[in-house]
Design an enzyme around this catalytic site. Structure first.
Site, PDB file in Angstrom:
ATOM      1  N   SER A   1     -27.625 -56.839  46.952  1.00 14.59           N
ATOM      2  CA  SER A   1     -26.629 -57.603  47.699  1.00 14.59           C
ATOM      3  C   SER A   1     -26.495 -58.945  47.006  1.00 14.59           C
ATOM      4  CB  SER A   1     -27.126 -57.819  49.136  1.00 14.59           C
ATOM      5  OG  SER A   1     -26.380 -58.821  49.785  1.00 14.59           O
TER       6      SER A   1
ATOM      7  N   TYR B   1     -33.784 -59.681  55.293  1.00  7.81           N
ATOM      8  CA  TYR B   1     -32.784 -59.054  54.412  1.00  7.81           C
ATOM      9  C   TYR B   1     -32.780 -59.735  53.042  1.00  7.81           C
ATOM     10  CZ  TYR B   1     -28.209 -56.948  53.281  1.00  7.81           C
ATOM     11  OH  TYR B   1     -27.175 -56.240  52.716  1.00  7.81           O
TER      12      TYR B   1
HETATM   13  P1  NAD Z   1     -23.858 -48.706  56.715  1.00  6.46           P
HETATM   14  O1  NAD Z   1     -24.531 -49.104  57.983  1.00  6.46           O
HETATM   15  O2  NAD Z   1     -22.443 -48.292  56.725  1.00  6.46           O
HETATM   16  O3  NAD Z   1     -24.670 -47.541  55.994  1.00  6.46           O
HETATM   17  C1  NAD Z   1     -26.065 -47.539  55.947  1.00  6.46           C
HETATM   18  C2  NAD Z   1     -26.534 -46.143  55.600  1.00  6.46           C
HETATM   19  O4  NAD Z   1     -27.969 -46.149  55.594  1.00  6.46           O
HETATM   20  C3  NAD Z   1     -26.133 -45.109  56.658  1.00  6.46           C
HETATM   21  O5  NAD Z   1     -25.860 -43.876  56.012  1.00  6.46           O
HETATM   22  C4  NAD Z   1     -27.376 -44.989  57.527  1.00  6.46           C
HETATM   23  O6  NAD Z   1     -27.483 -43.761  58.213  1.00  6.46           O
HETATM   24  C5  NAD Z   1     -28.440 -45.145  56.469  1.00  6.46           C
HETATM   25  N1  NAD Z   1     -29.732 -45.522  56.990  1.00  6.46           N
HETATM   26  C6  NAD Z   1     -30.060 -46.574  57.791  1.00  6.46           C
HETATM   27  N2  NAD Z   1     -31.353 -46.543  58.082  1.00  6.46           N
HETATM   28  C7  NAD Z   1     -31.874 -45.457  57.453  1.00  6.46           C
HETATM   29  C8  NAD Z   1     -33.165 -44.890  57.377  1.00  6.46           C
HETATM   30  N3  NAD Z   1     -34.212 -45.423  58.009  1.00  6.46           N
HETATM   31  N4  NAD Z   1     -33.321 -43.771  56.649  1.00  6.46           N
HETATM   32  C9  NAD Z   1     -32.272 -43.188  56.023  1.00  6.46           C
HETATM   33  N5  NAD Z   1     -31.029 -43.691  56.059  1.00  6.46           N
HETATM   34  C10 NAD Z   1     -30.840 -44.808  56.771  1.00  6.46           C
HETATM   35  O7  NAD Z   1     -24.109 -49.951  55.741  1.00  6.46           O
HETATM   36  P2  NAD Z   1     -23.478 -50.343  54.334  1.00  6.46           P
HETATM   37  O8  NAD Z   1     -22.805 -51.633  54.526  1.00  6.46           O
HETATM   38  O9  NAD Z   1     -22.755 -49.210  53.711  1.00  6.46           O
HETATM   39  O10 NAD Z   1     -24.799 -50.661  53.531  1.00  6.46           O
HETATM   40  C11 NAD Z   1     -25.265 -49.884  52.445  1.00  6.46           C
HETATM   41  C12 NAD Z   1     -26.130 -50.757  51.548  1.00  6.46           C
HETATM   42  O11 NAD Z   1     -25.339 -51.792  50.979  1.00  6.46           O
HETATM   43  C13 NAD Z   1     -27.275 -51.446  52.302  1.00  6.46           C
HETATM   44  O12 NAD Z   1     -28.422 -51.463  51.480  1.00  6.46           O
HETATM   45  C14 NAD Z   1     -26.741 -52.855  52.492  1.00  6.46           C
HETATM   46  O13 NAD Z   1     -27.783 -53.792  52.600  1.00  6.46           O
HETATM   47  C15 NAD Z   1     -25.954 -53.035  51.197  1.00  6.46           C
HETATM   48  N6  NAD Z   1     -24.950 -54.091  51.262  1.00  6.46           N
HETATM   49  C16 NAD Z   1     -23.939 -54.045  52.188  1.00  6.46           C
HETATM   50  C17 NAD Z   1     -22.994 -55.067  52.199  1.00  6.46           C
HETATM   51  C18 NAD Z   1     -21.855 -55.071  53.158  1.00  6.46           C
HETATM   52  O14 NAD Z   1     -21.146 -56.107  53.214  1.00  6.46           O
HETATM   53  N7  NAD Z   1     -21.585 -54.023  53.897  1.00  6.46           N
HETATM   54  C19 NAD Z   1     -23.101 -56.126  51.296  1.00  6.46           C
HETATM   55  C20 NAD Z   1     -24.148 -56.134  50.399  1.00  6.46           C
HETATM   56  C21 NAD Z   1     -25.063 -55.110  50.376  1.00  6.46           C
END
Ligand code: NAD
Length: 264
Positions: free
Chosen positions: A146, A159
């Site tokens: 991130s 985080y």
């Molecule tokens: P999201 O909530 O849409 O997806 C998260 C995914 O992780 C889902 O498929 C969920 O079922 C899975 N998950 C959660 N806990 C779990 C567990 N214990 N075991 C297995 N699977 C699990 O979130 P997202 O925004 O798509 O995030 C995906 C990644 O990107 C994360 O690592 C997040 O930190 C990172 N990220 C997101 C953003 C953003 O703005 N959305 C920005 C930077 C980084």
């Protein structure tokens, strides 16, 4: 069957039932990779989701429900990928959760869960995938960090710590594989409008008594100079680049895709 850049390769994408992980899985499937899906959700919807991807891109897909906070379940998932597809060529460590509170109010169990899912899971999948990658002398490890792997924000201690840790793990993995055909890199997105961020938008709309649209704008204005959300498709294109021959010597980078956030 058409042959594409990643035909014959298998990608395992943790947390791919939603958001960015799903976007990355689709982008890799579009290049011909077979996909092992993982993540939580309704069993029927997940079944449909992965069989739809298989049909759309003419690849094979499978799903494993391992909880990324549990090392034994992670090991079972890696064995499943081995049995089903002969191993993992492209490992995308994407599963992640968020929780916001000041340090003194941060529930210790939330700290532990964020560190386990957002950081330690990547160690466990990587340690279990590397042997097979070394035998083939080809592999790609892509860690979904991130912009919070590069800079901090208030109320996100766990985080930010986990994502900085993931960037550190990326660098060490890249160094240890530098003389091989395996690369390891991190993607560092700014705001992407996924369920993880929608919750923060909803909380903000409720707190400030504003509409959802106004809360989205306020969220972006605060941190992301472009004023626009990053999309899962844009992140998918970067993952495909890391997997391409042009990415052979891209090693250990933490590549921000953040609308200018970290440039400030
Ligand atoms: P999201 O909530 O849409 O997806 C998260 C995914 O992780 C889902 O498929 C969920 O079922 C899975 N998950 C959660 N806990 C779990 C567990 N214990 N075991 C297995 N699977 C699990 O979130 P997202 O925004 O798509 O995030 C995906 C990644 O990107 C994360 O690592 C997040 O930190 C990172 N990220 C997101 C953003 C953003 O703005 N959305 C920005 C930077 C980084």
């Amino acid at each position: 069957m058409k042959t594409s850049m990643l035909s014959g390769k298998t990608a395992l994408v943790t947390g791919s039932t939603s958001g960015i992980g799903l976007g990355l899985a689709r982008a890799l499937a579009e290049q011909g990779a077979n996909i092992v899906f993982n993540g939580f959700g309704d069993a029927q919807q997940i079944e449909k989701l992965h069989t739809d991807v298989a049909q759309e891109f003419d690849v094979q897909t499978a799903y494993h429900n391992a909880d990324m906070s549990k090392p034994a379940e992670i090991a079972a998932m890696m064995q499943f990928a081995q049995d089903k597809f002969g191993g993992v060529d492209i490992l995308v460590n994407n599963a992640g959760i968020q929780f916001v509170a000041n340090v003194e109010d941060f529930p210790p169990e939330k700290w532990d869960a964020i560190l386990a899912i957002n950081l330690s899971s990547a160690f466990h999948t990587s340690r279990l995938a590397l042997l097979g990658m070394k035998q083939k002398n080809w592999g790609r490890i892509i860690n979904l960090a991130s912009v919070h792997g590069l800079v901090g924000s208030e109320q996100k201690s766990a985080y930010v710590a986990a994502k900085h840790g993931l960037v550190g793990l990326t660098k060490v993995t890249a160094l240890e594989t530098a003389h091989t055909g395996i690369t390891c890199n991190a993607i560092c997105p700014g705001w992407v409008l996924t369920p993880l961020v929608q919750k923060q938008v909803d909380d903000r709309a409720a707190r400030d008594k504003v509409s959802n649209e106004e809360a989205k704008k306020a969220l972006l204005v605060e941190k992301q100079p472009s004023g626009e959300f990053v999309t899962p498709e844009e992140l998918g294109a970067l993952a495909v680049f890391f997997c391409s021959p042009a990415g052979n010597q891209v090693r250990g980078v933490a590549w921000n895709v953040d609308g200018g956030w970290a440039a400030q």
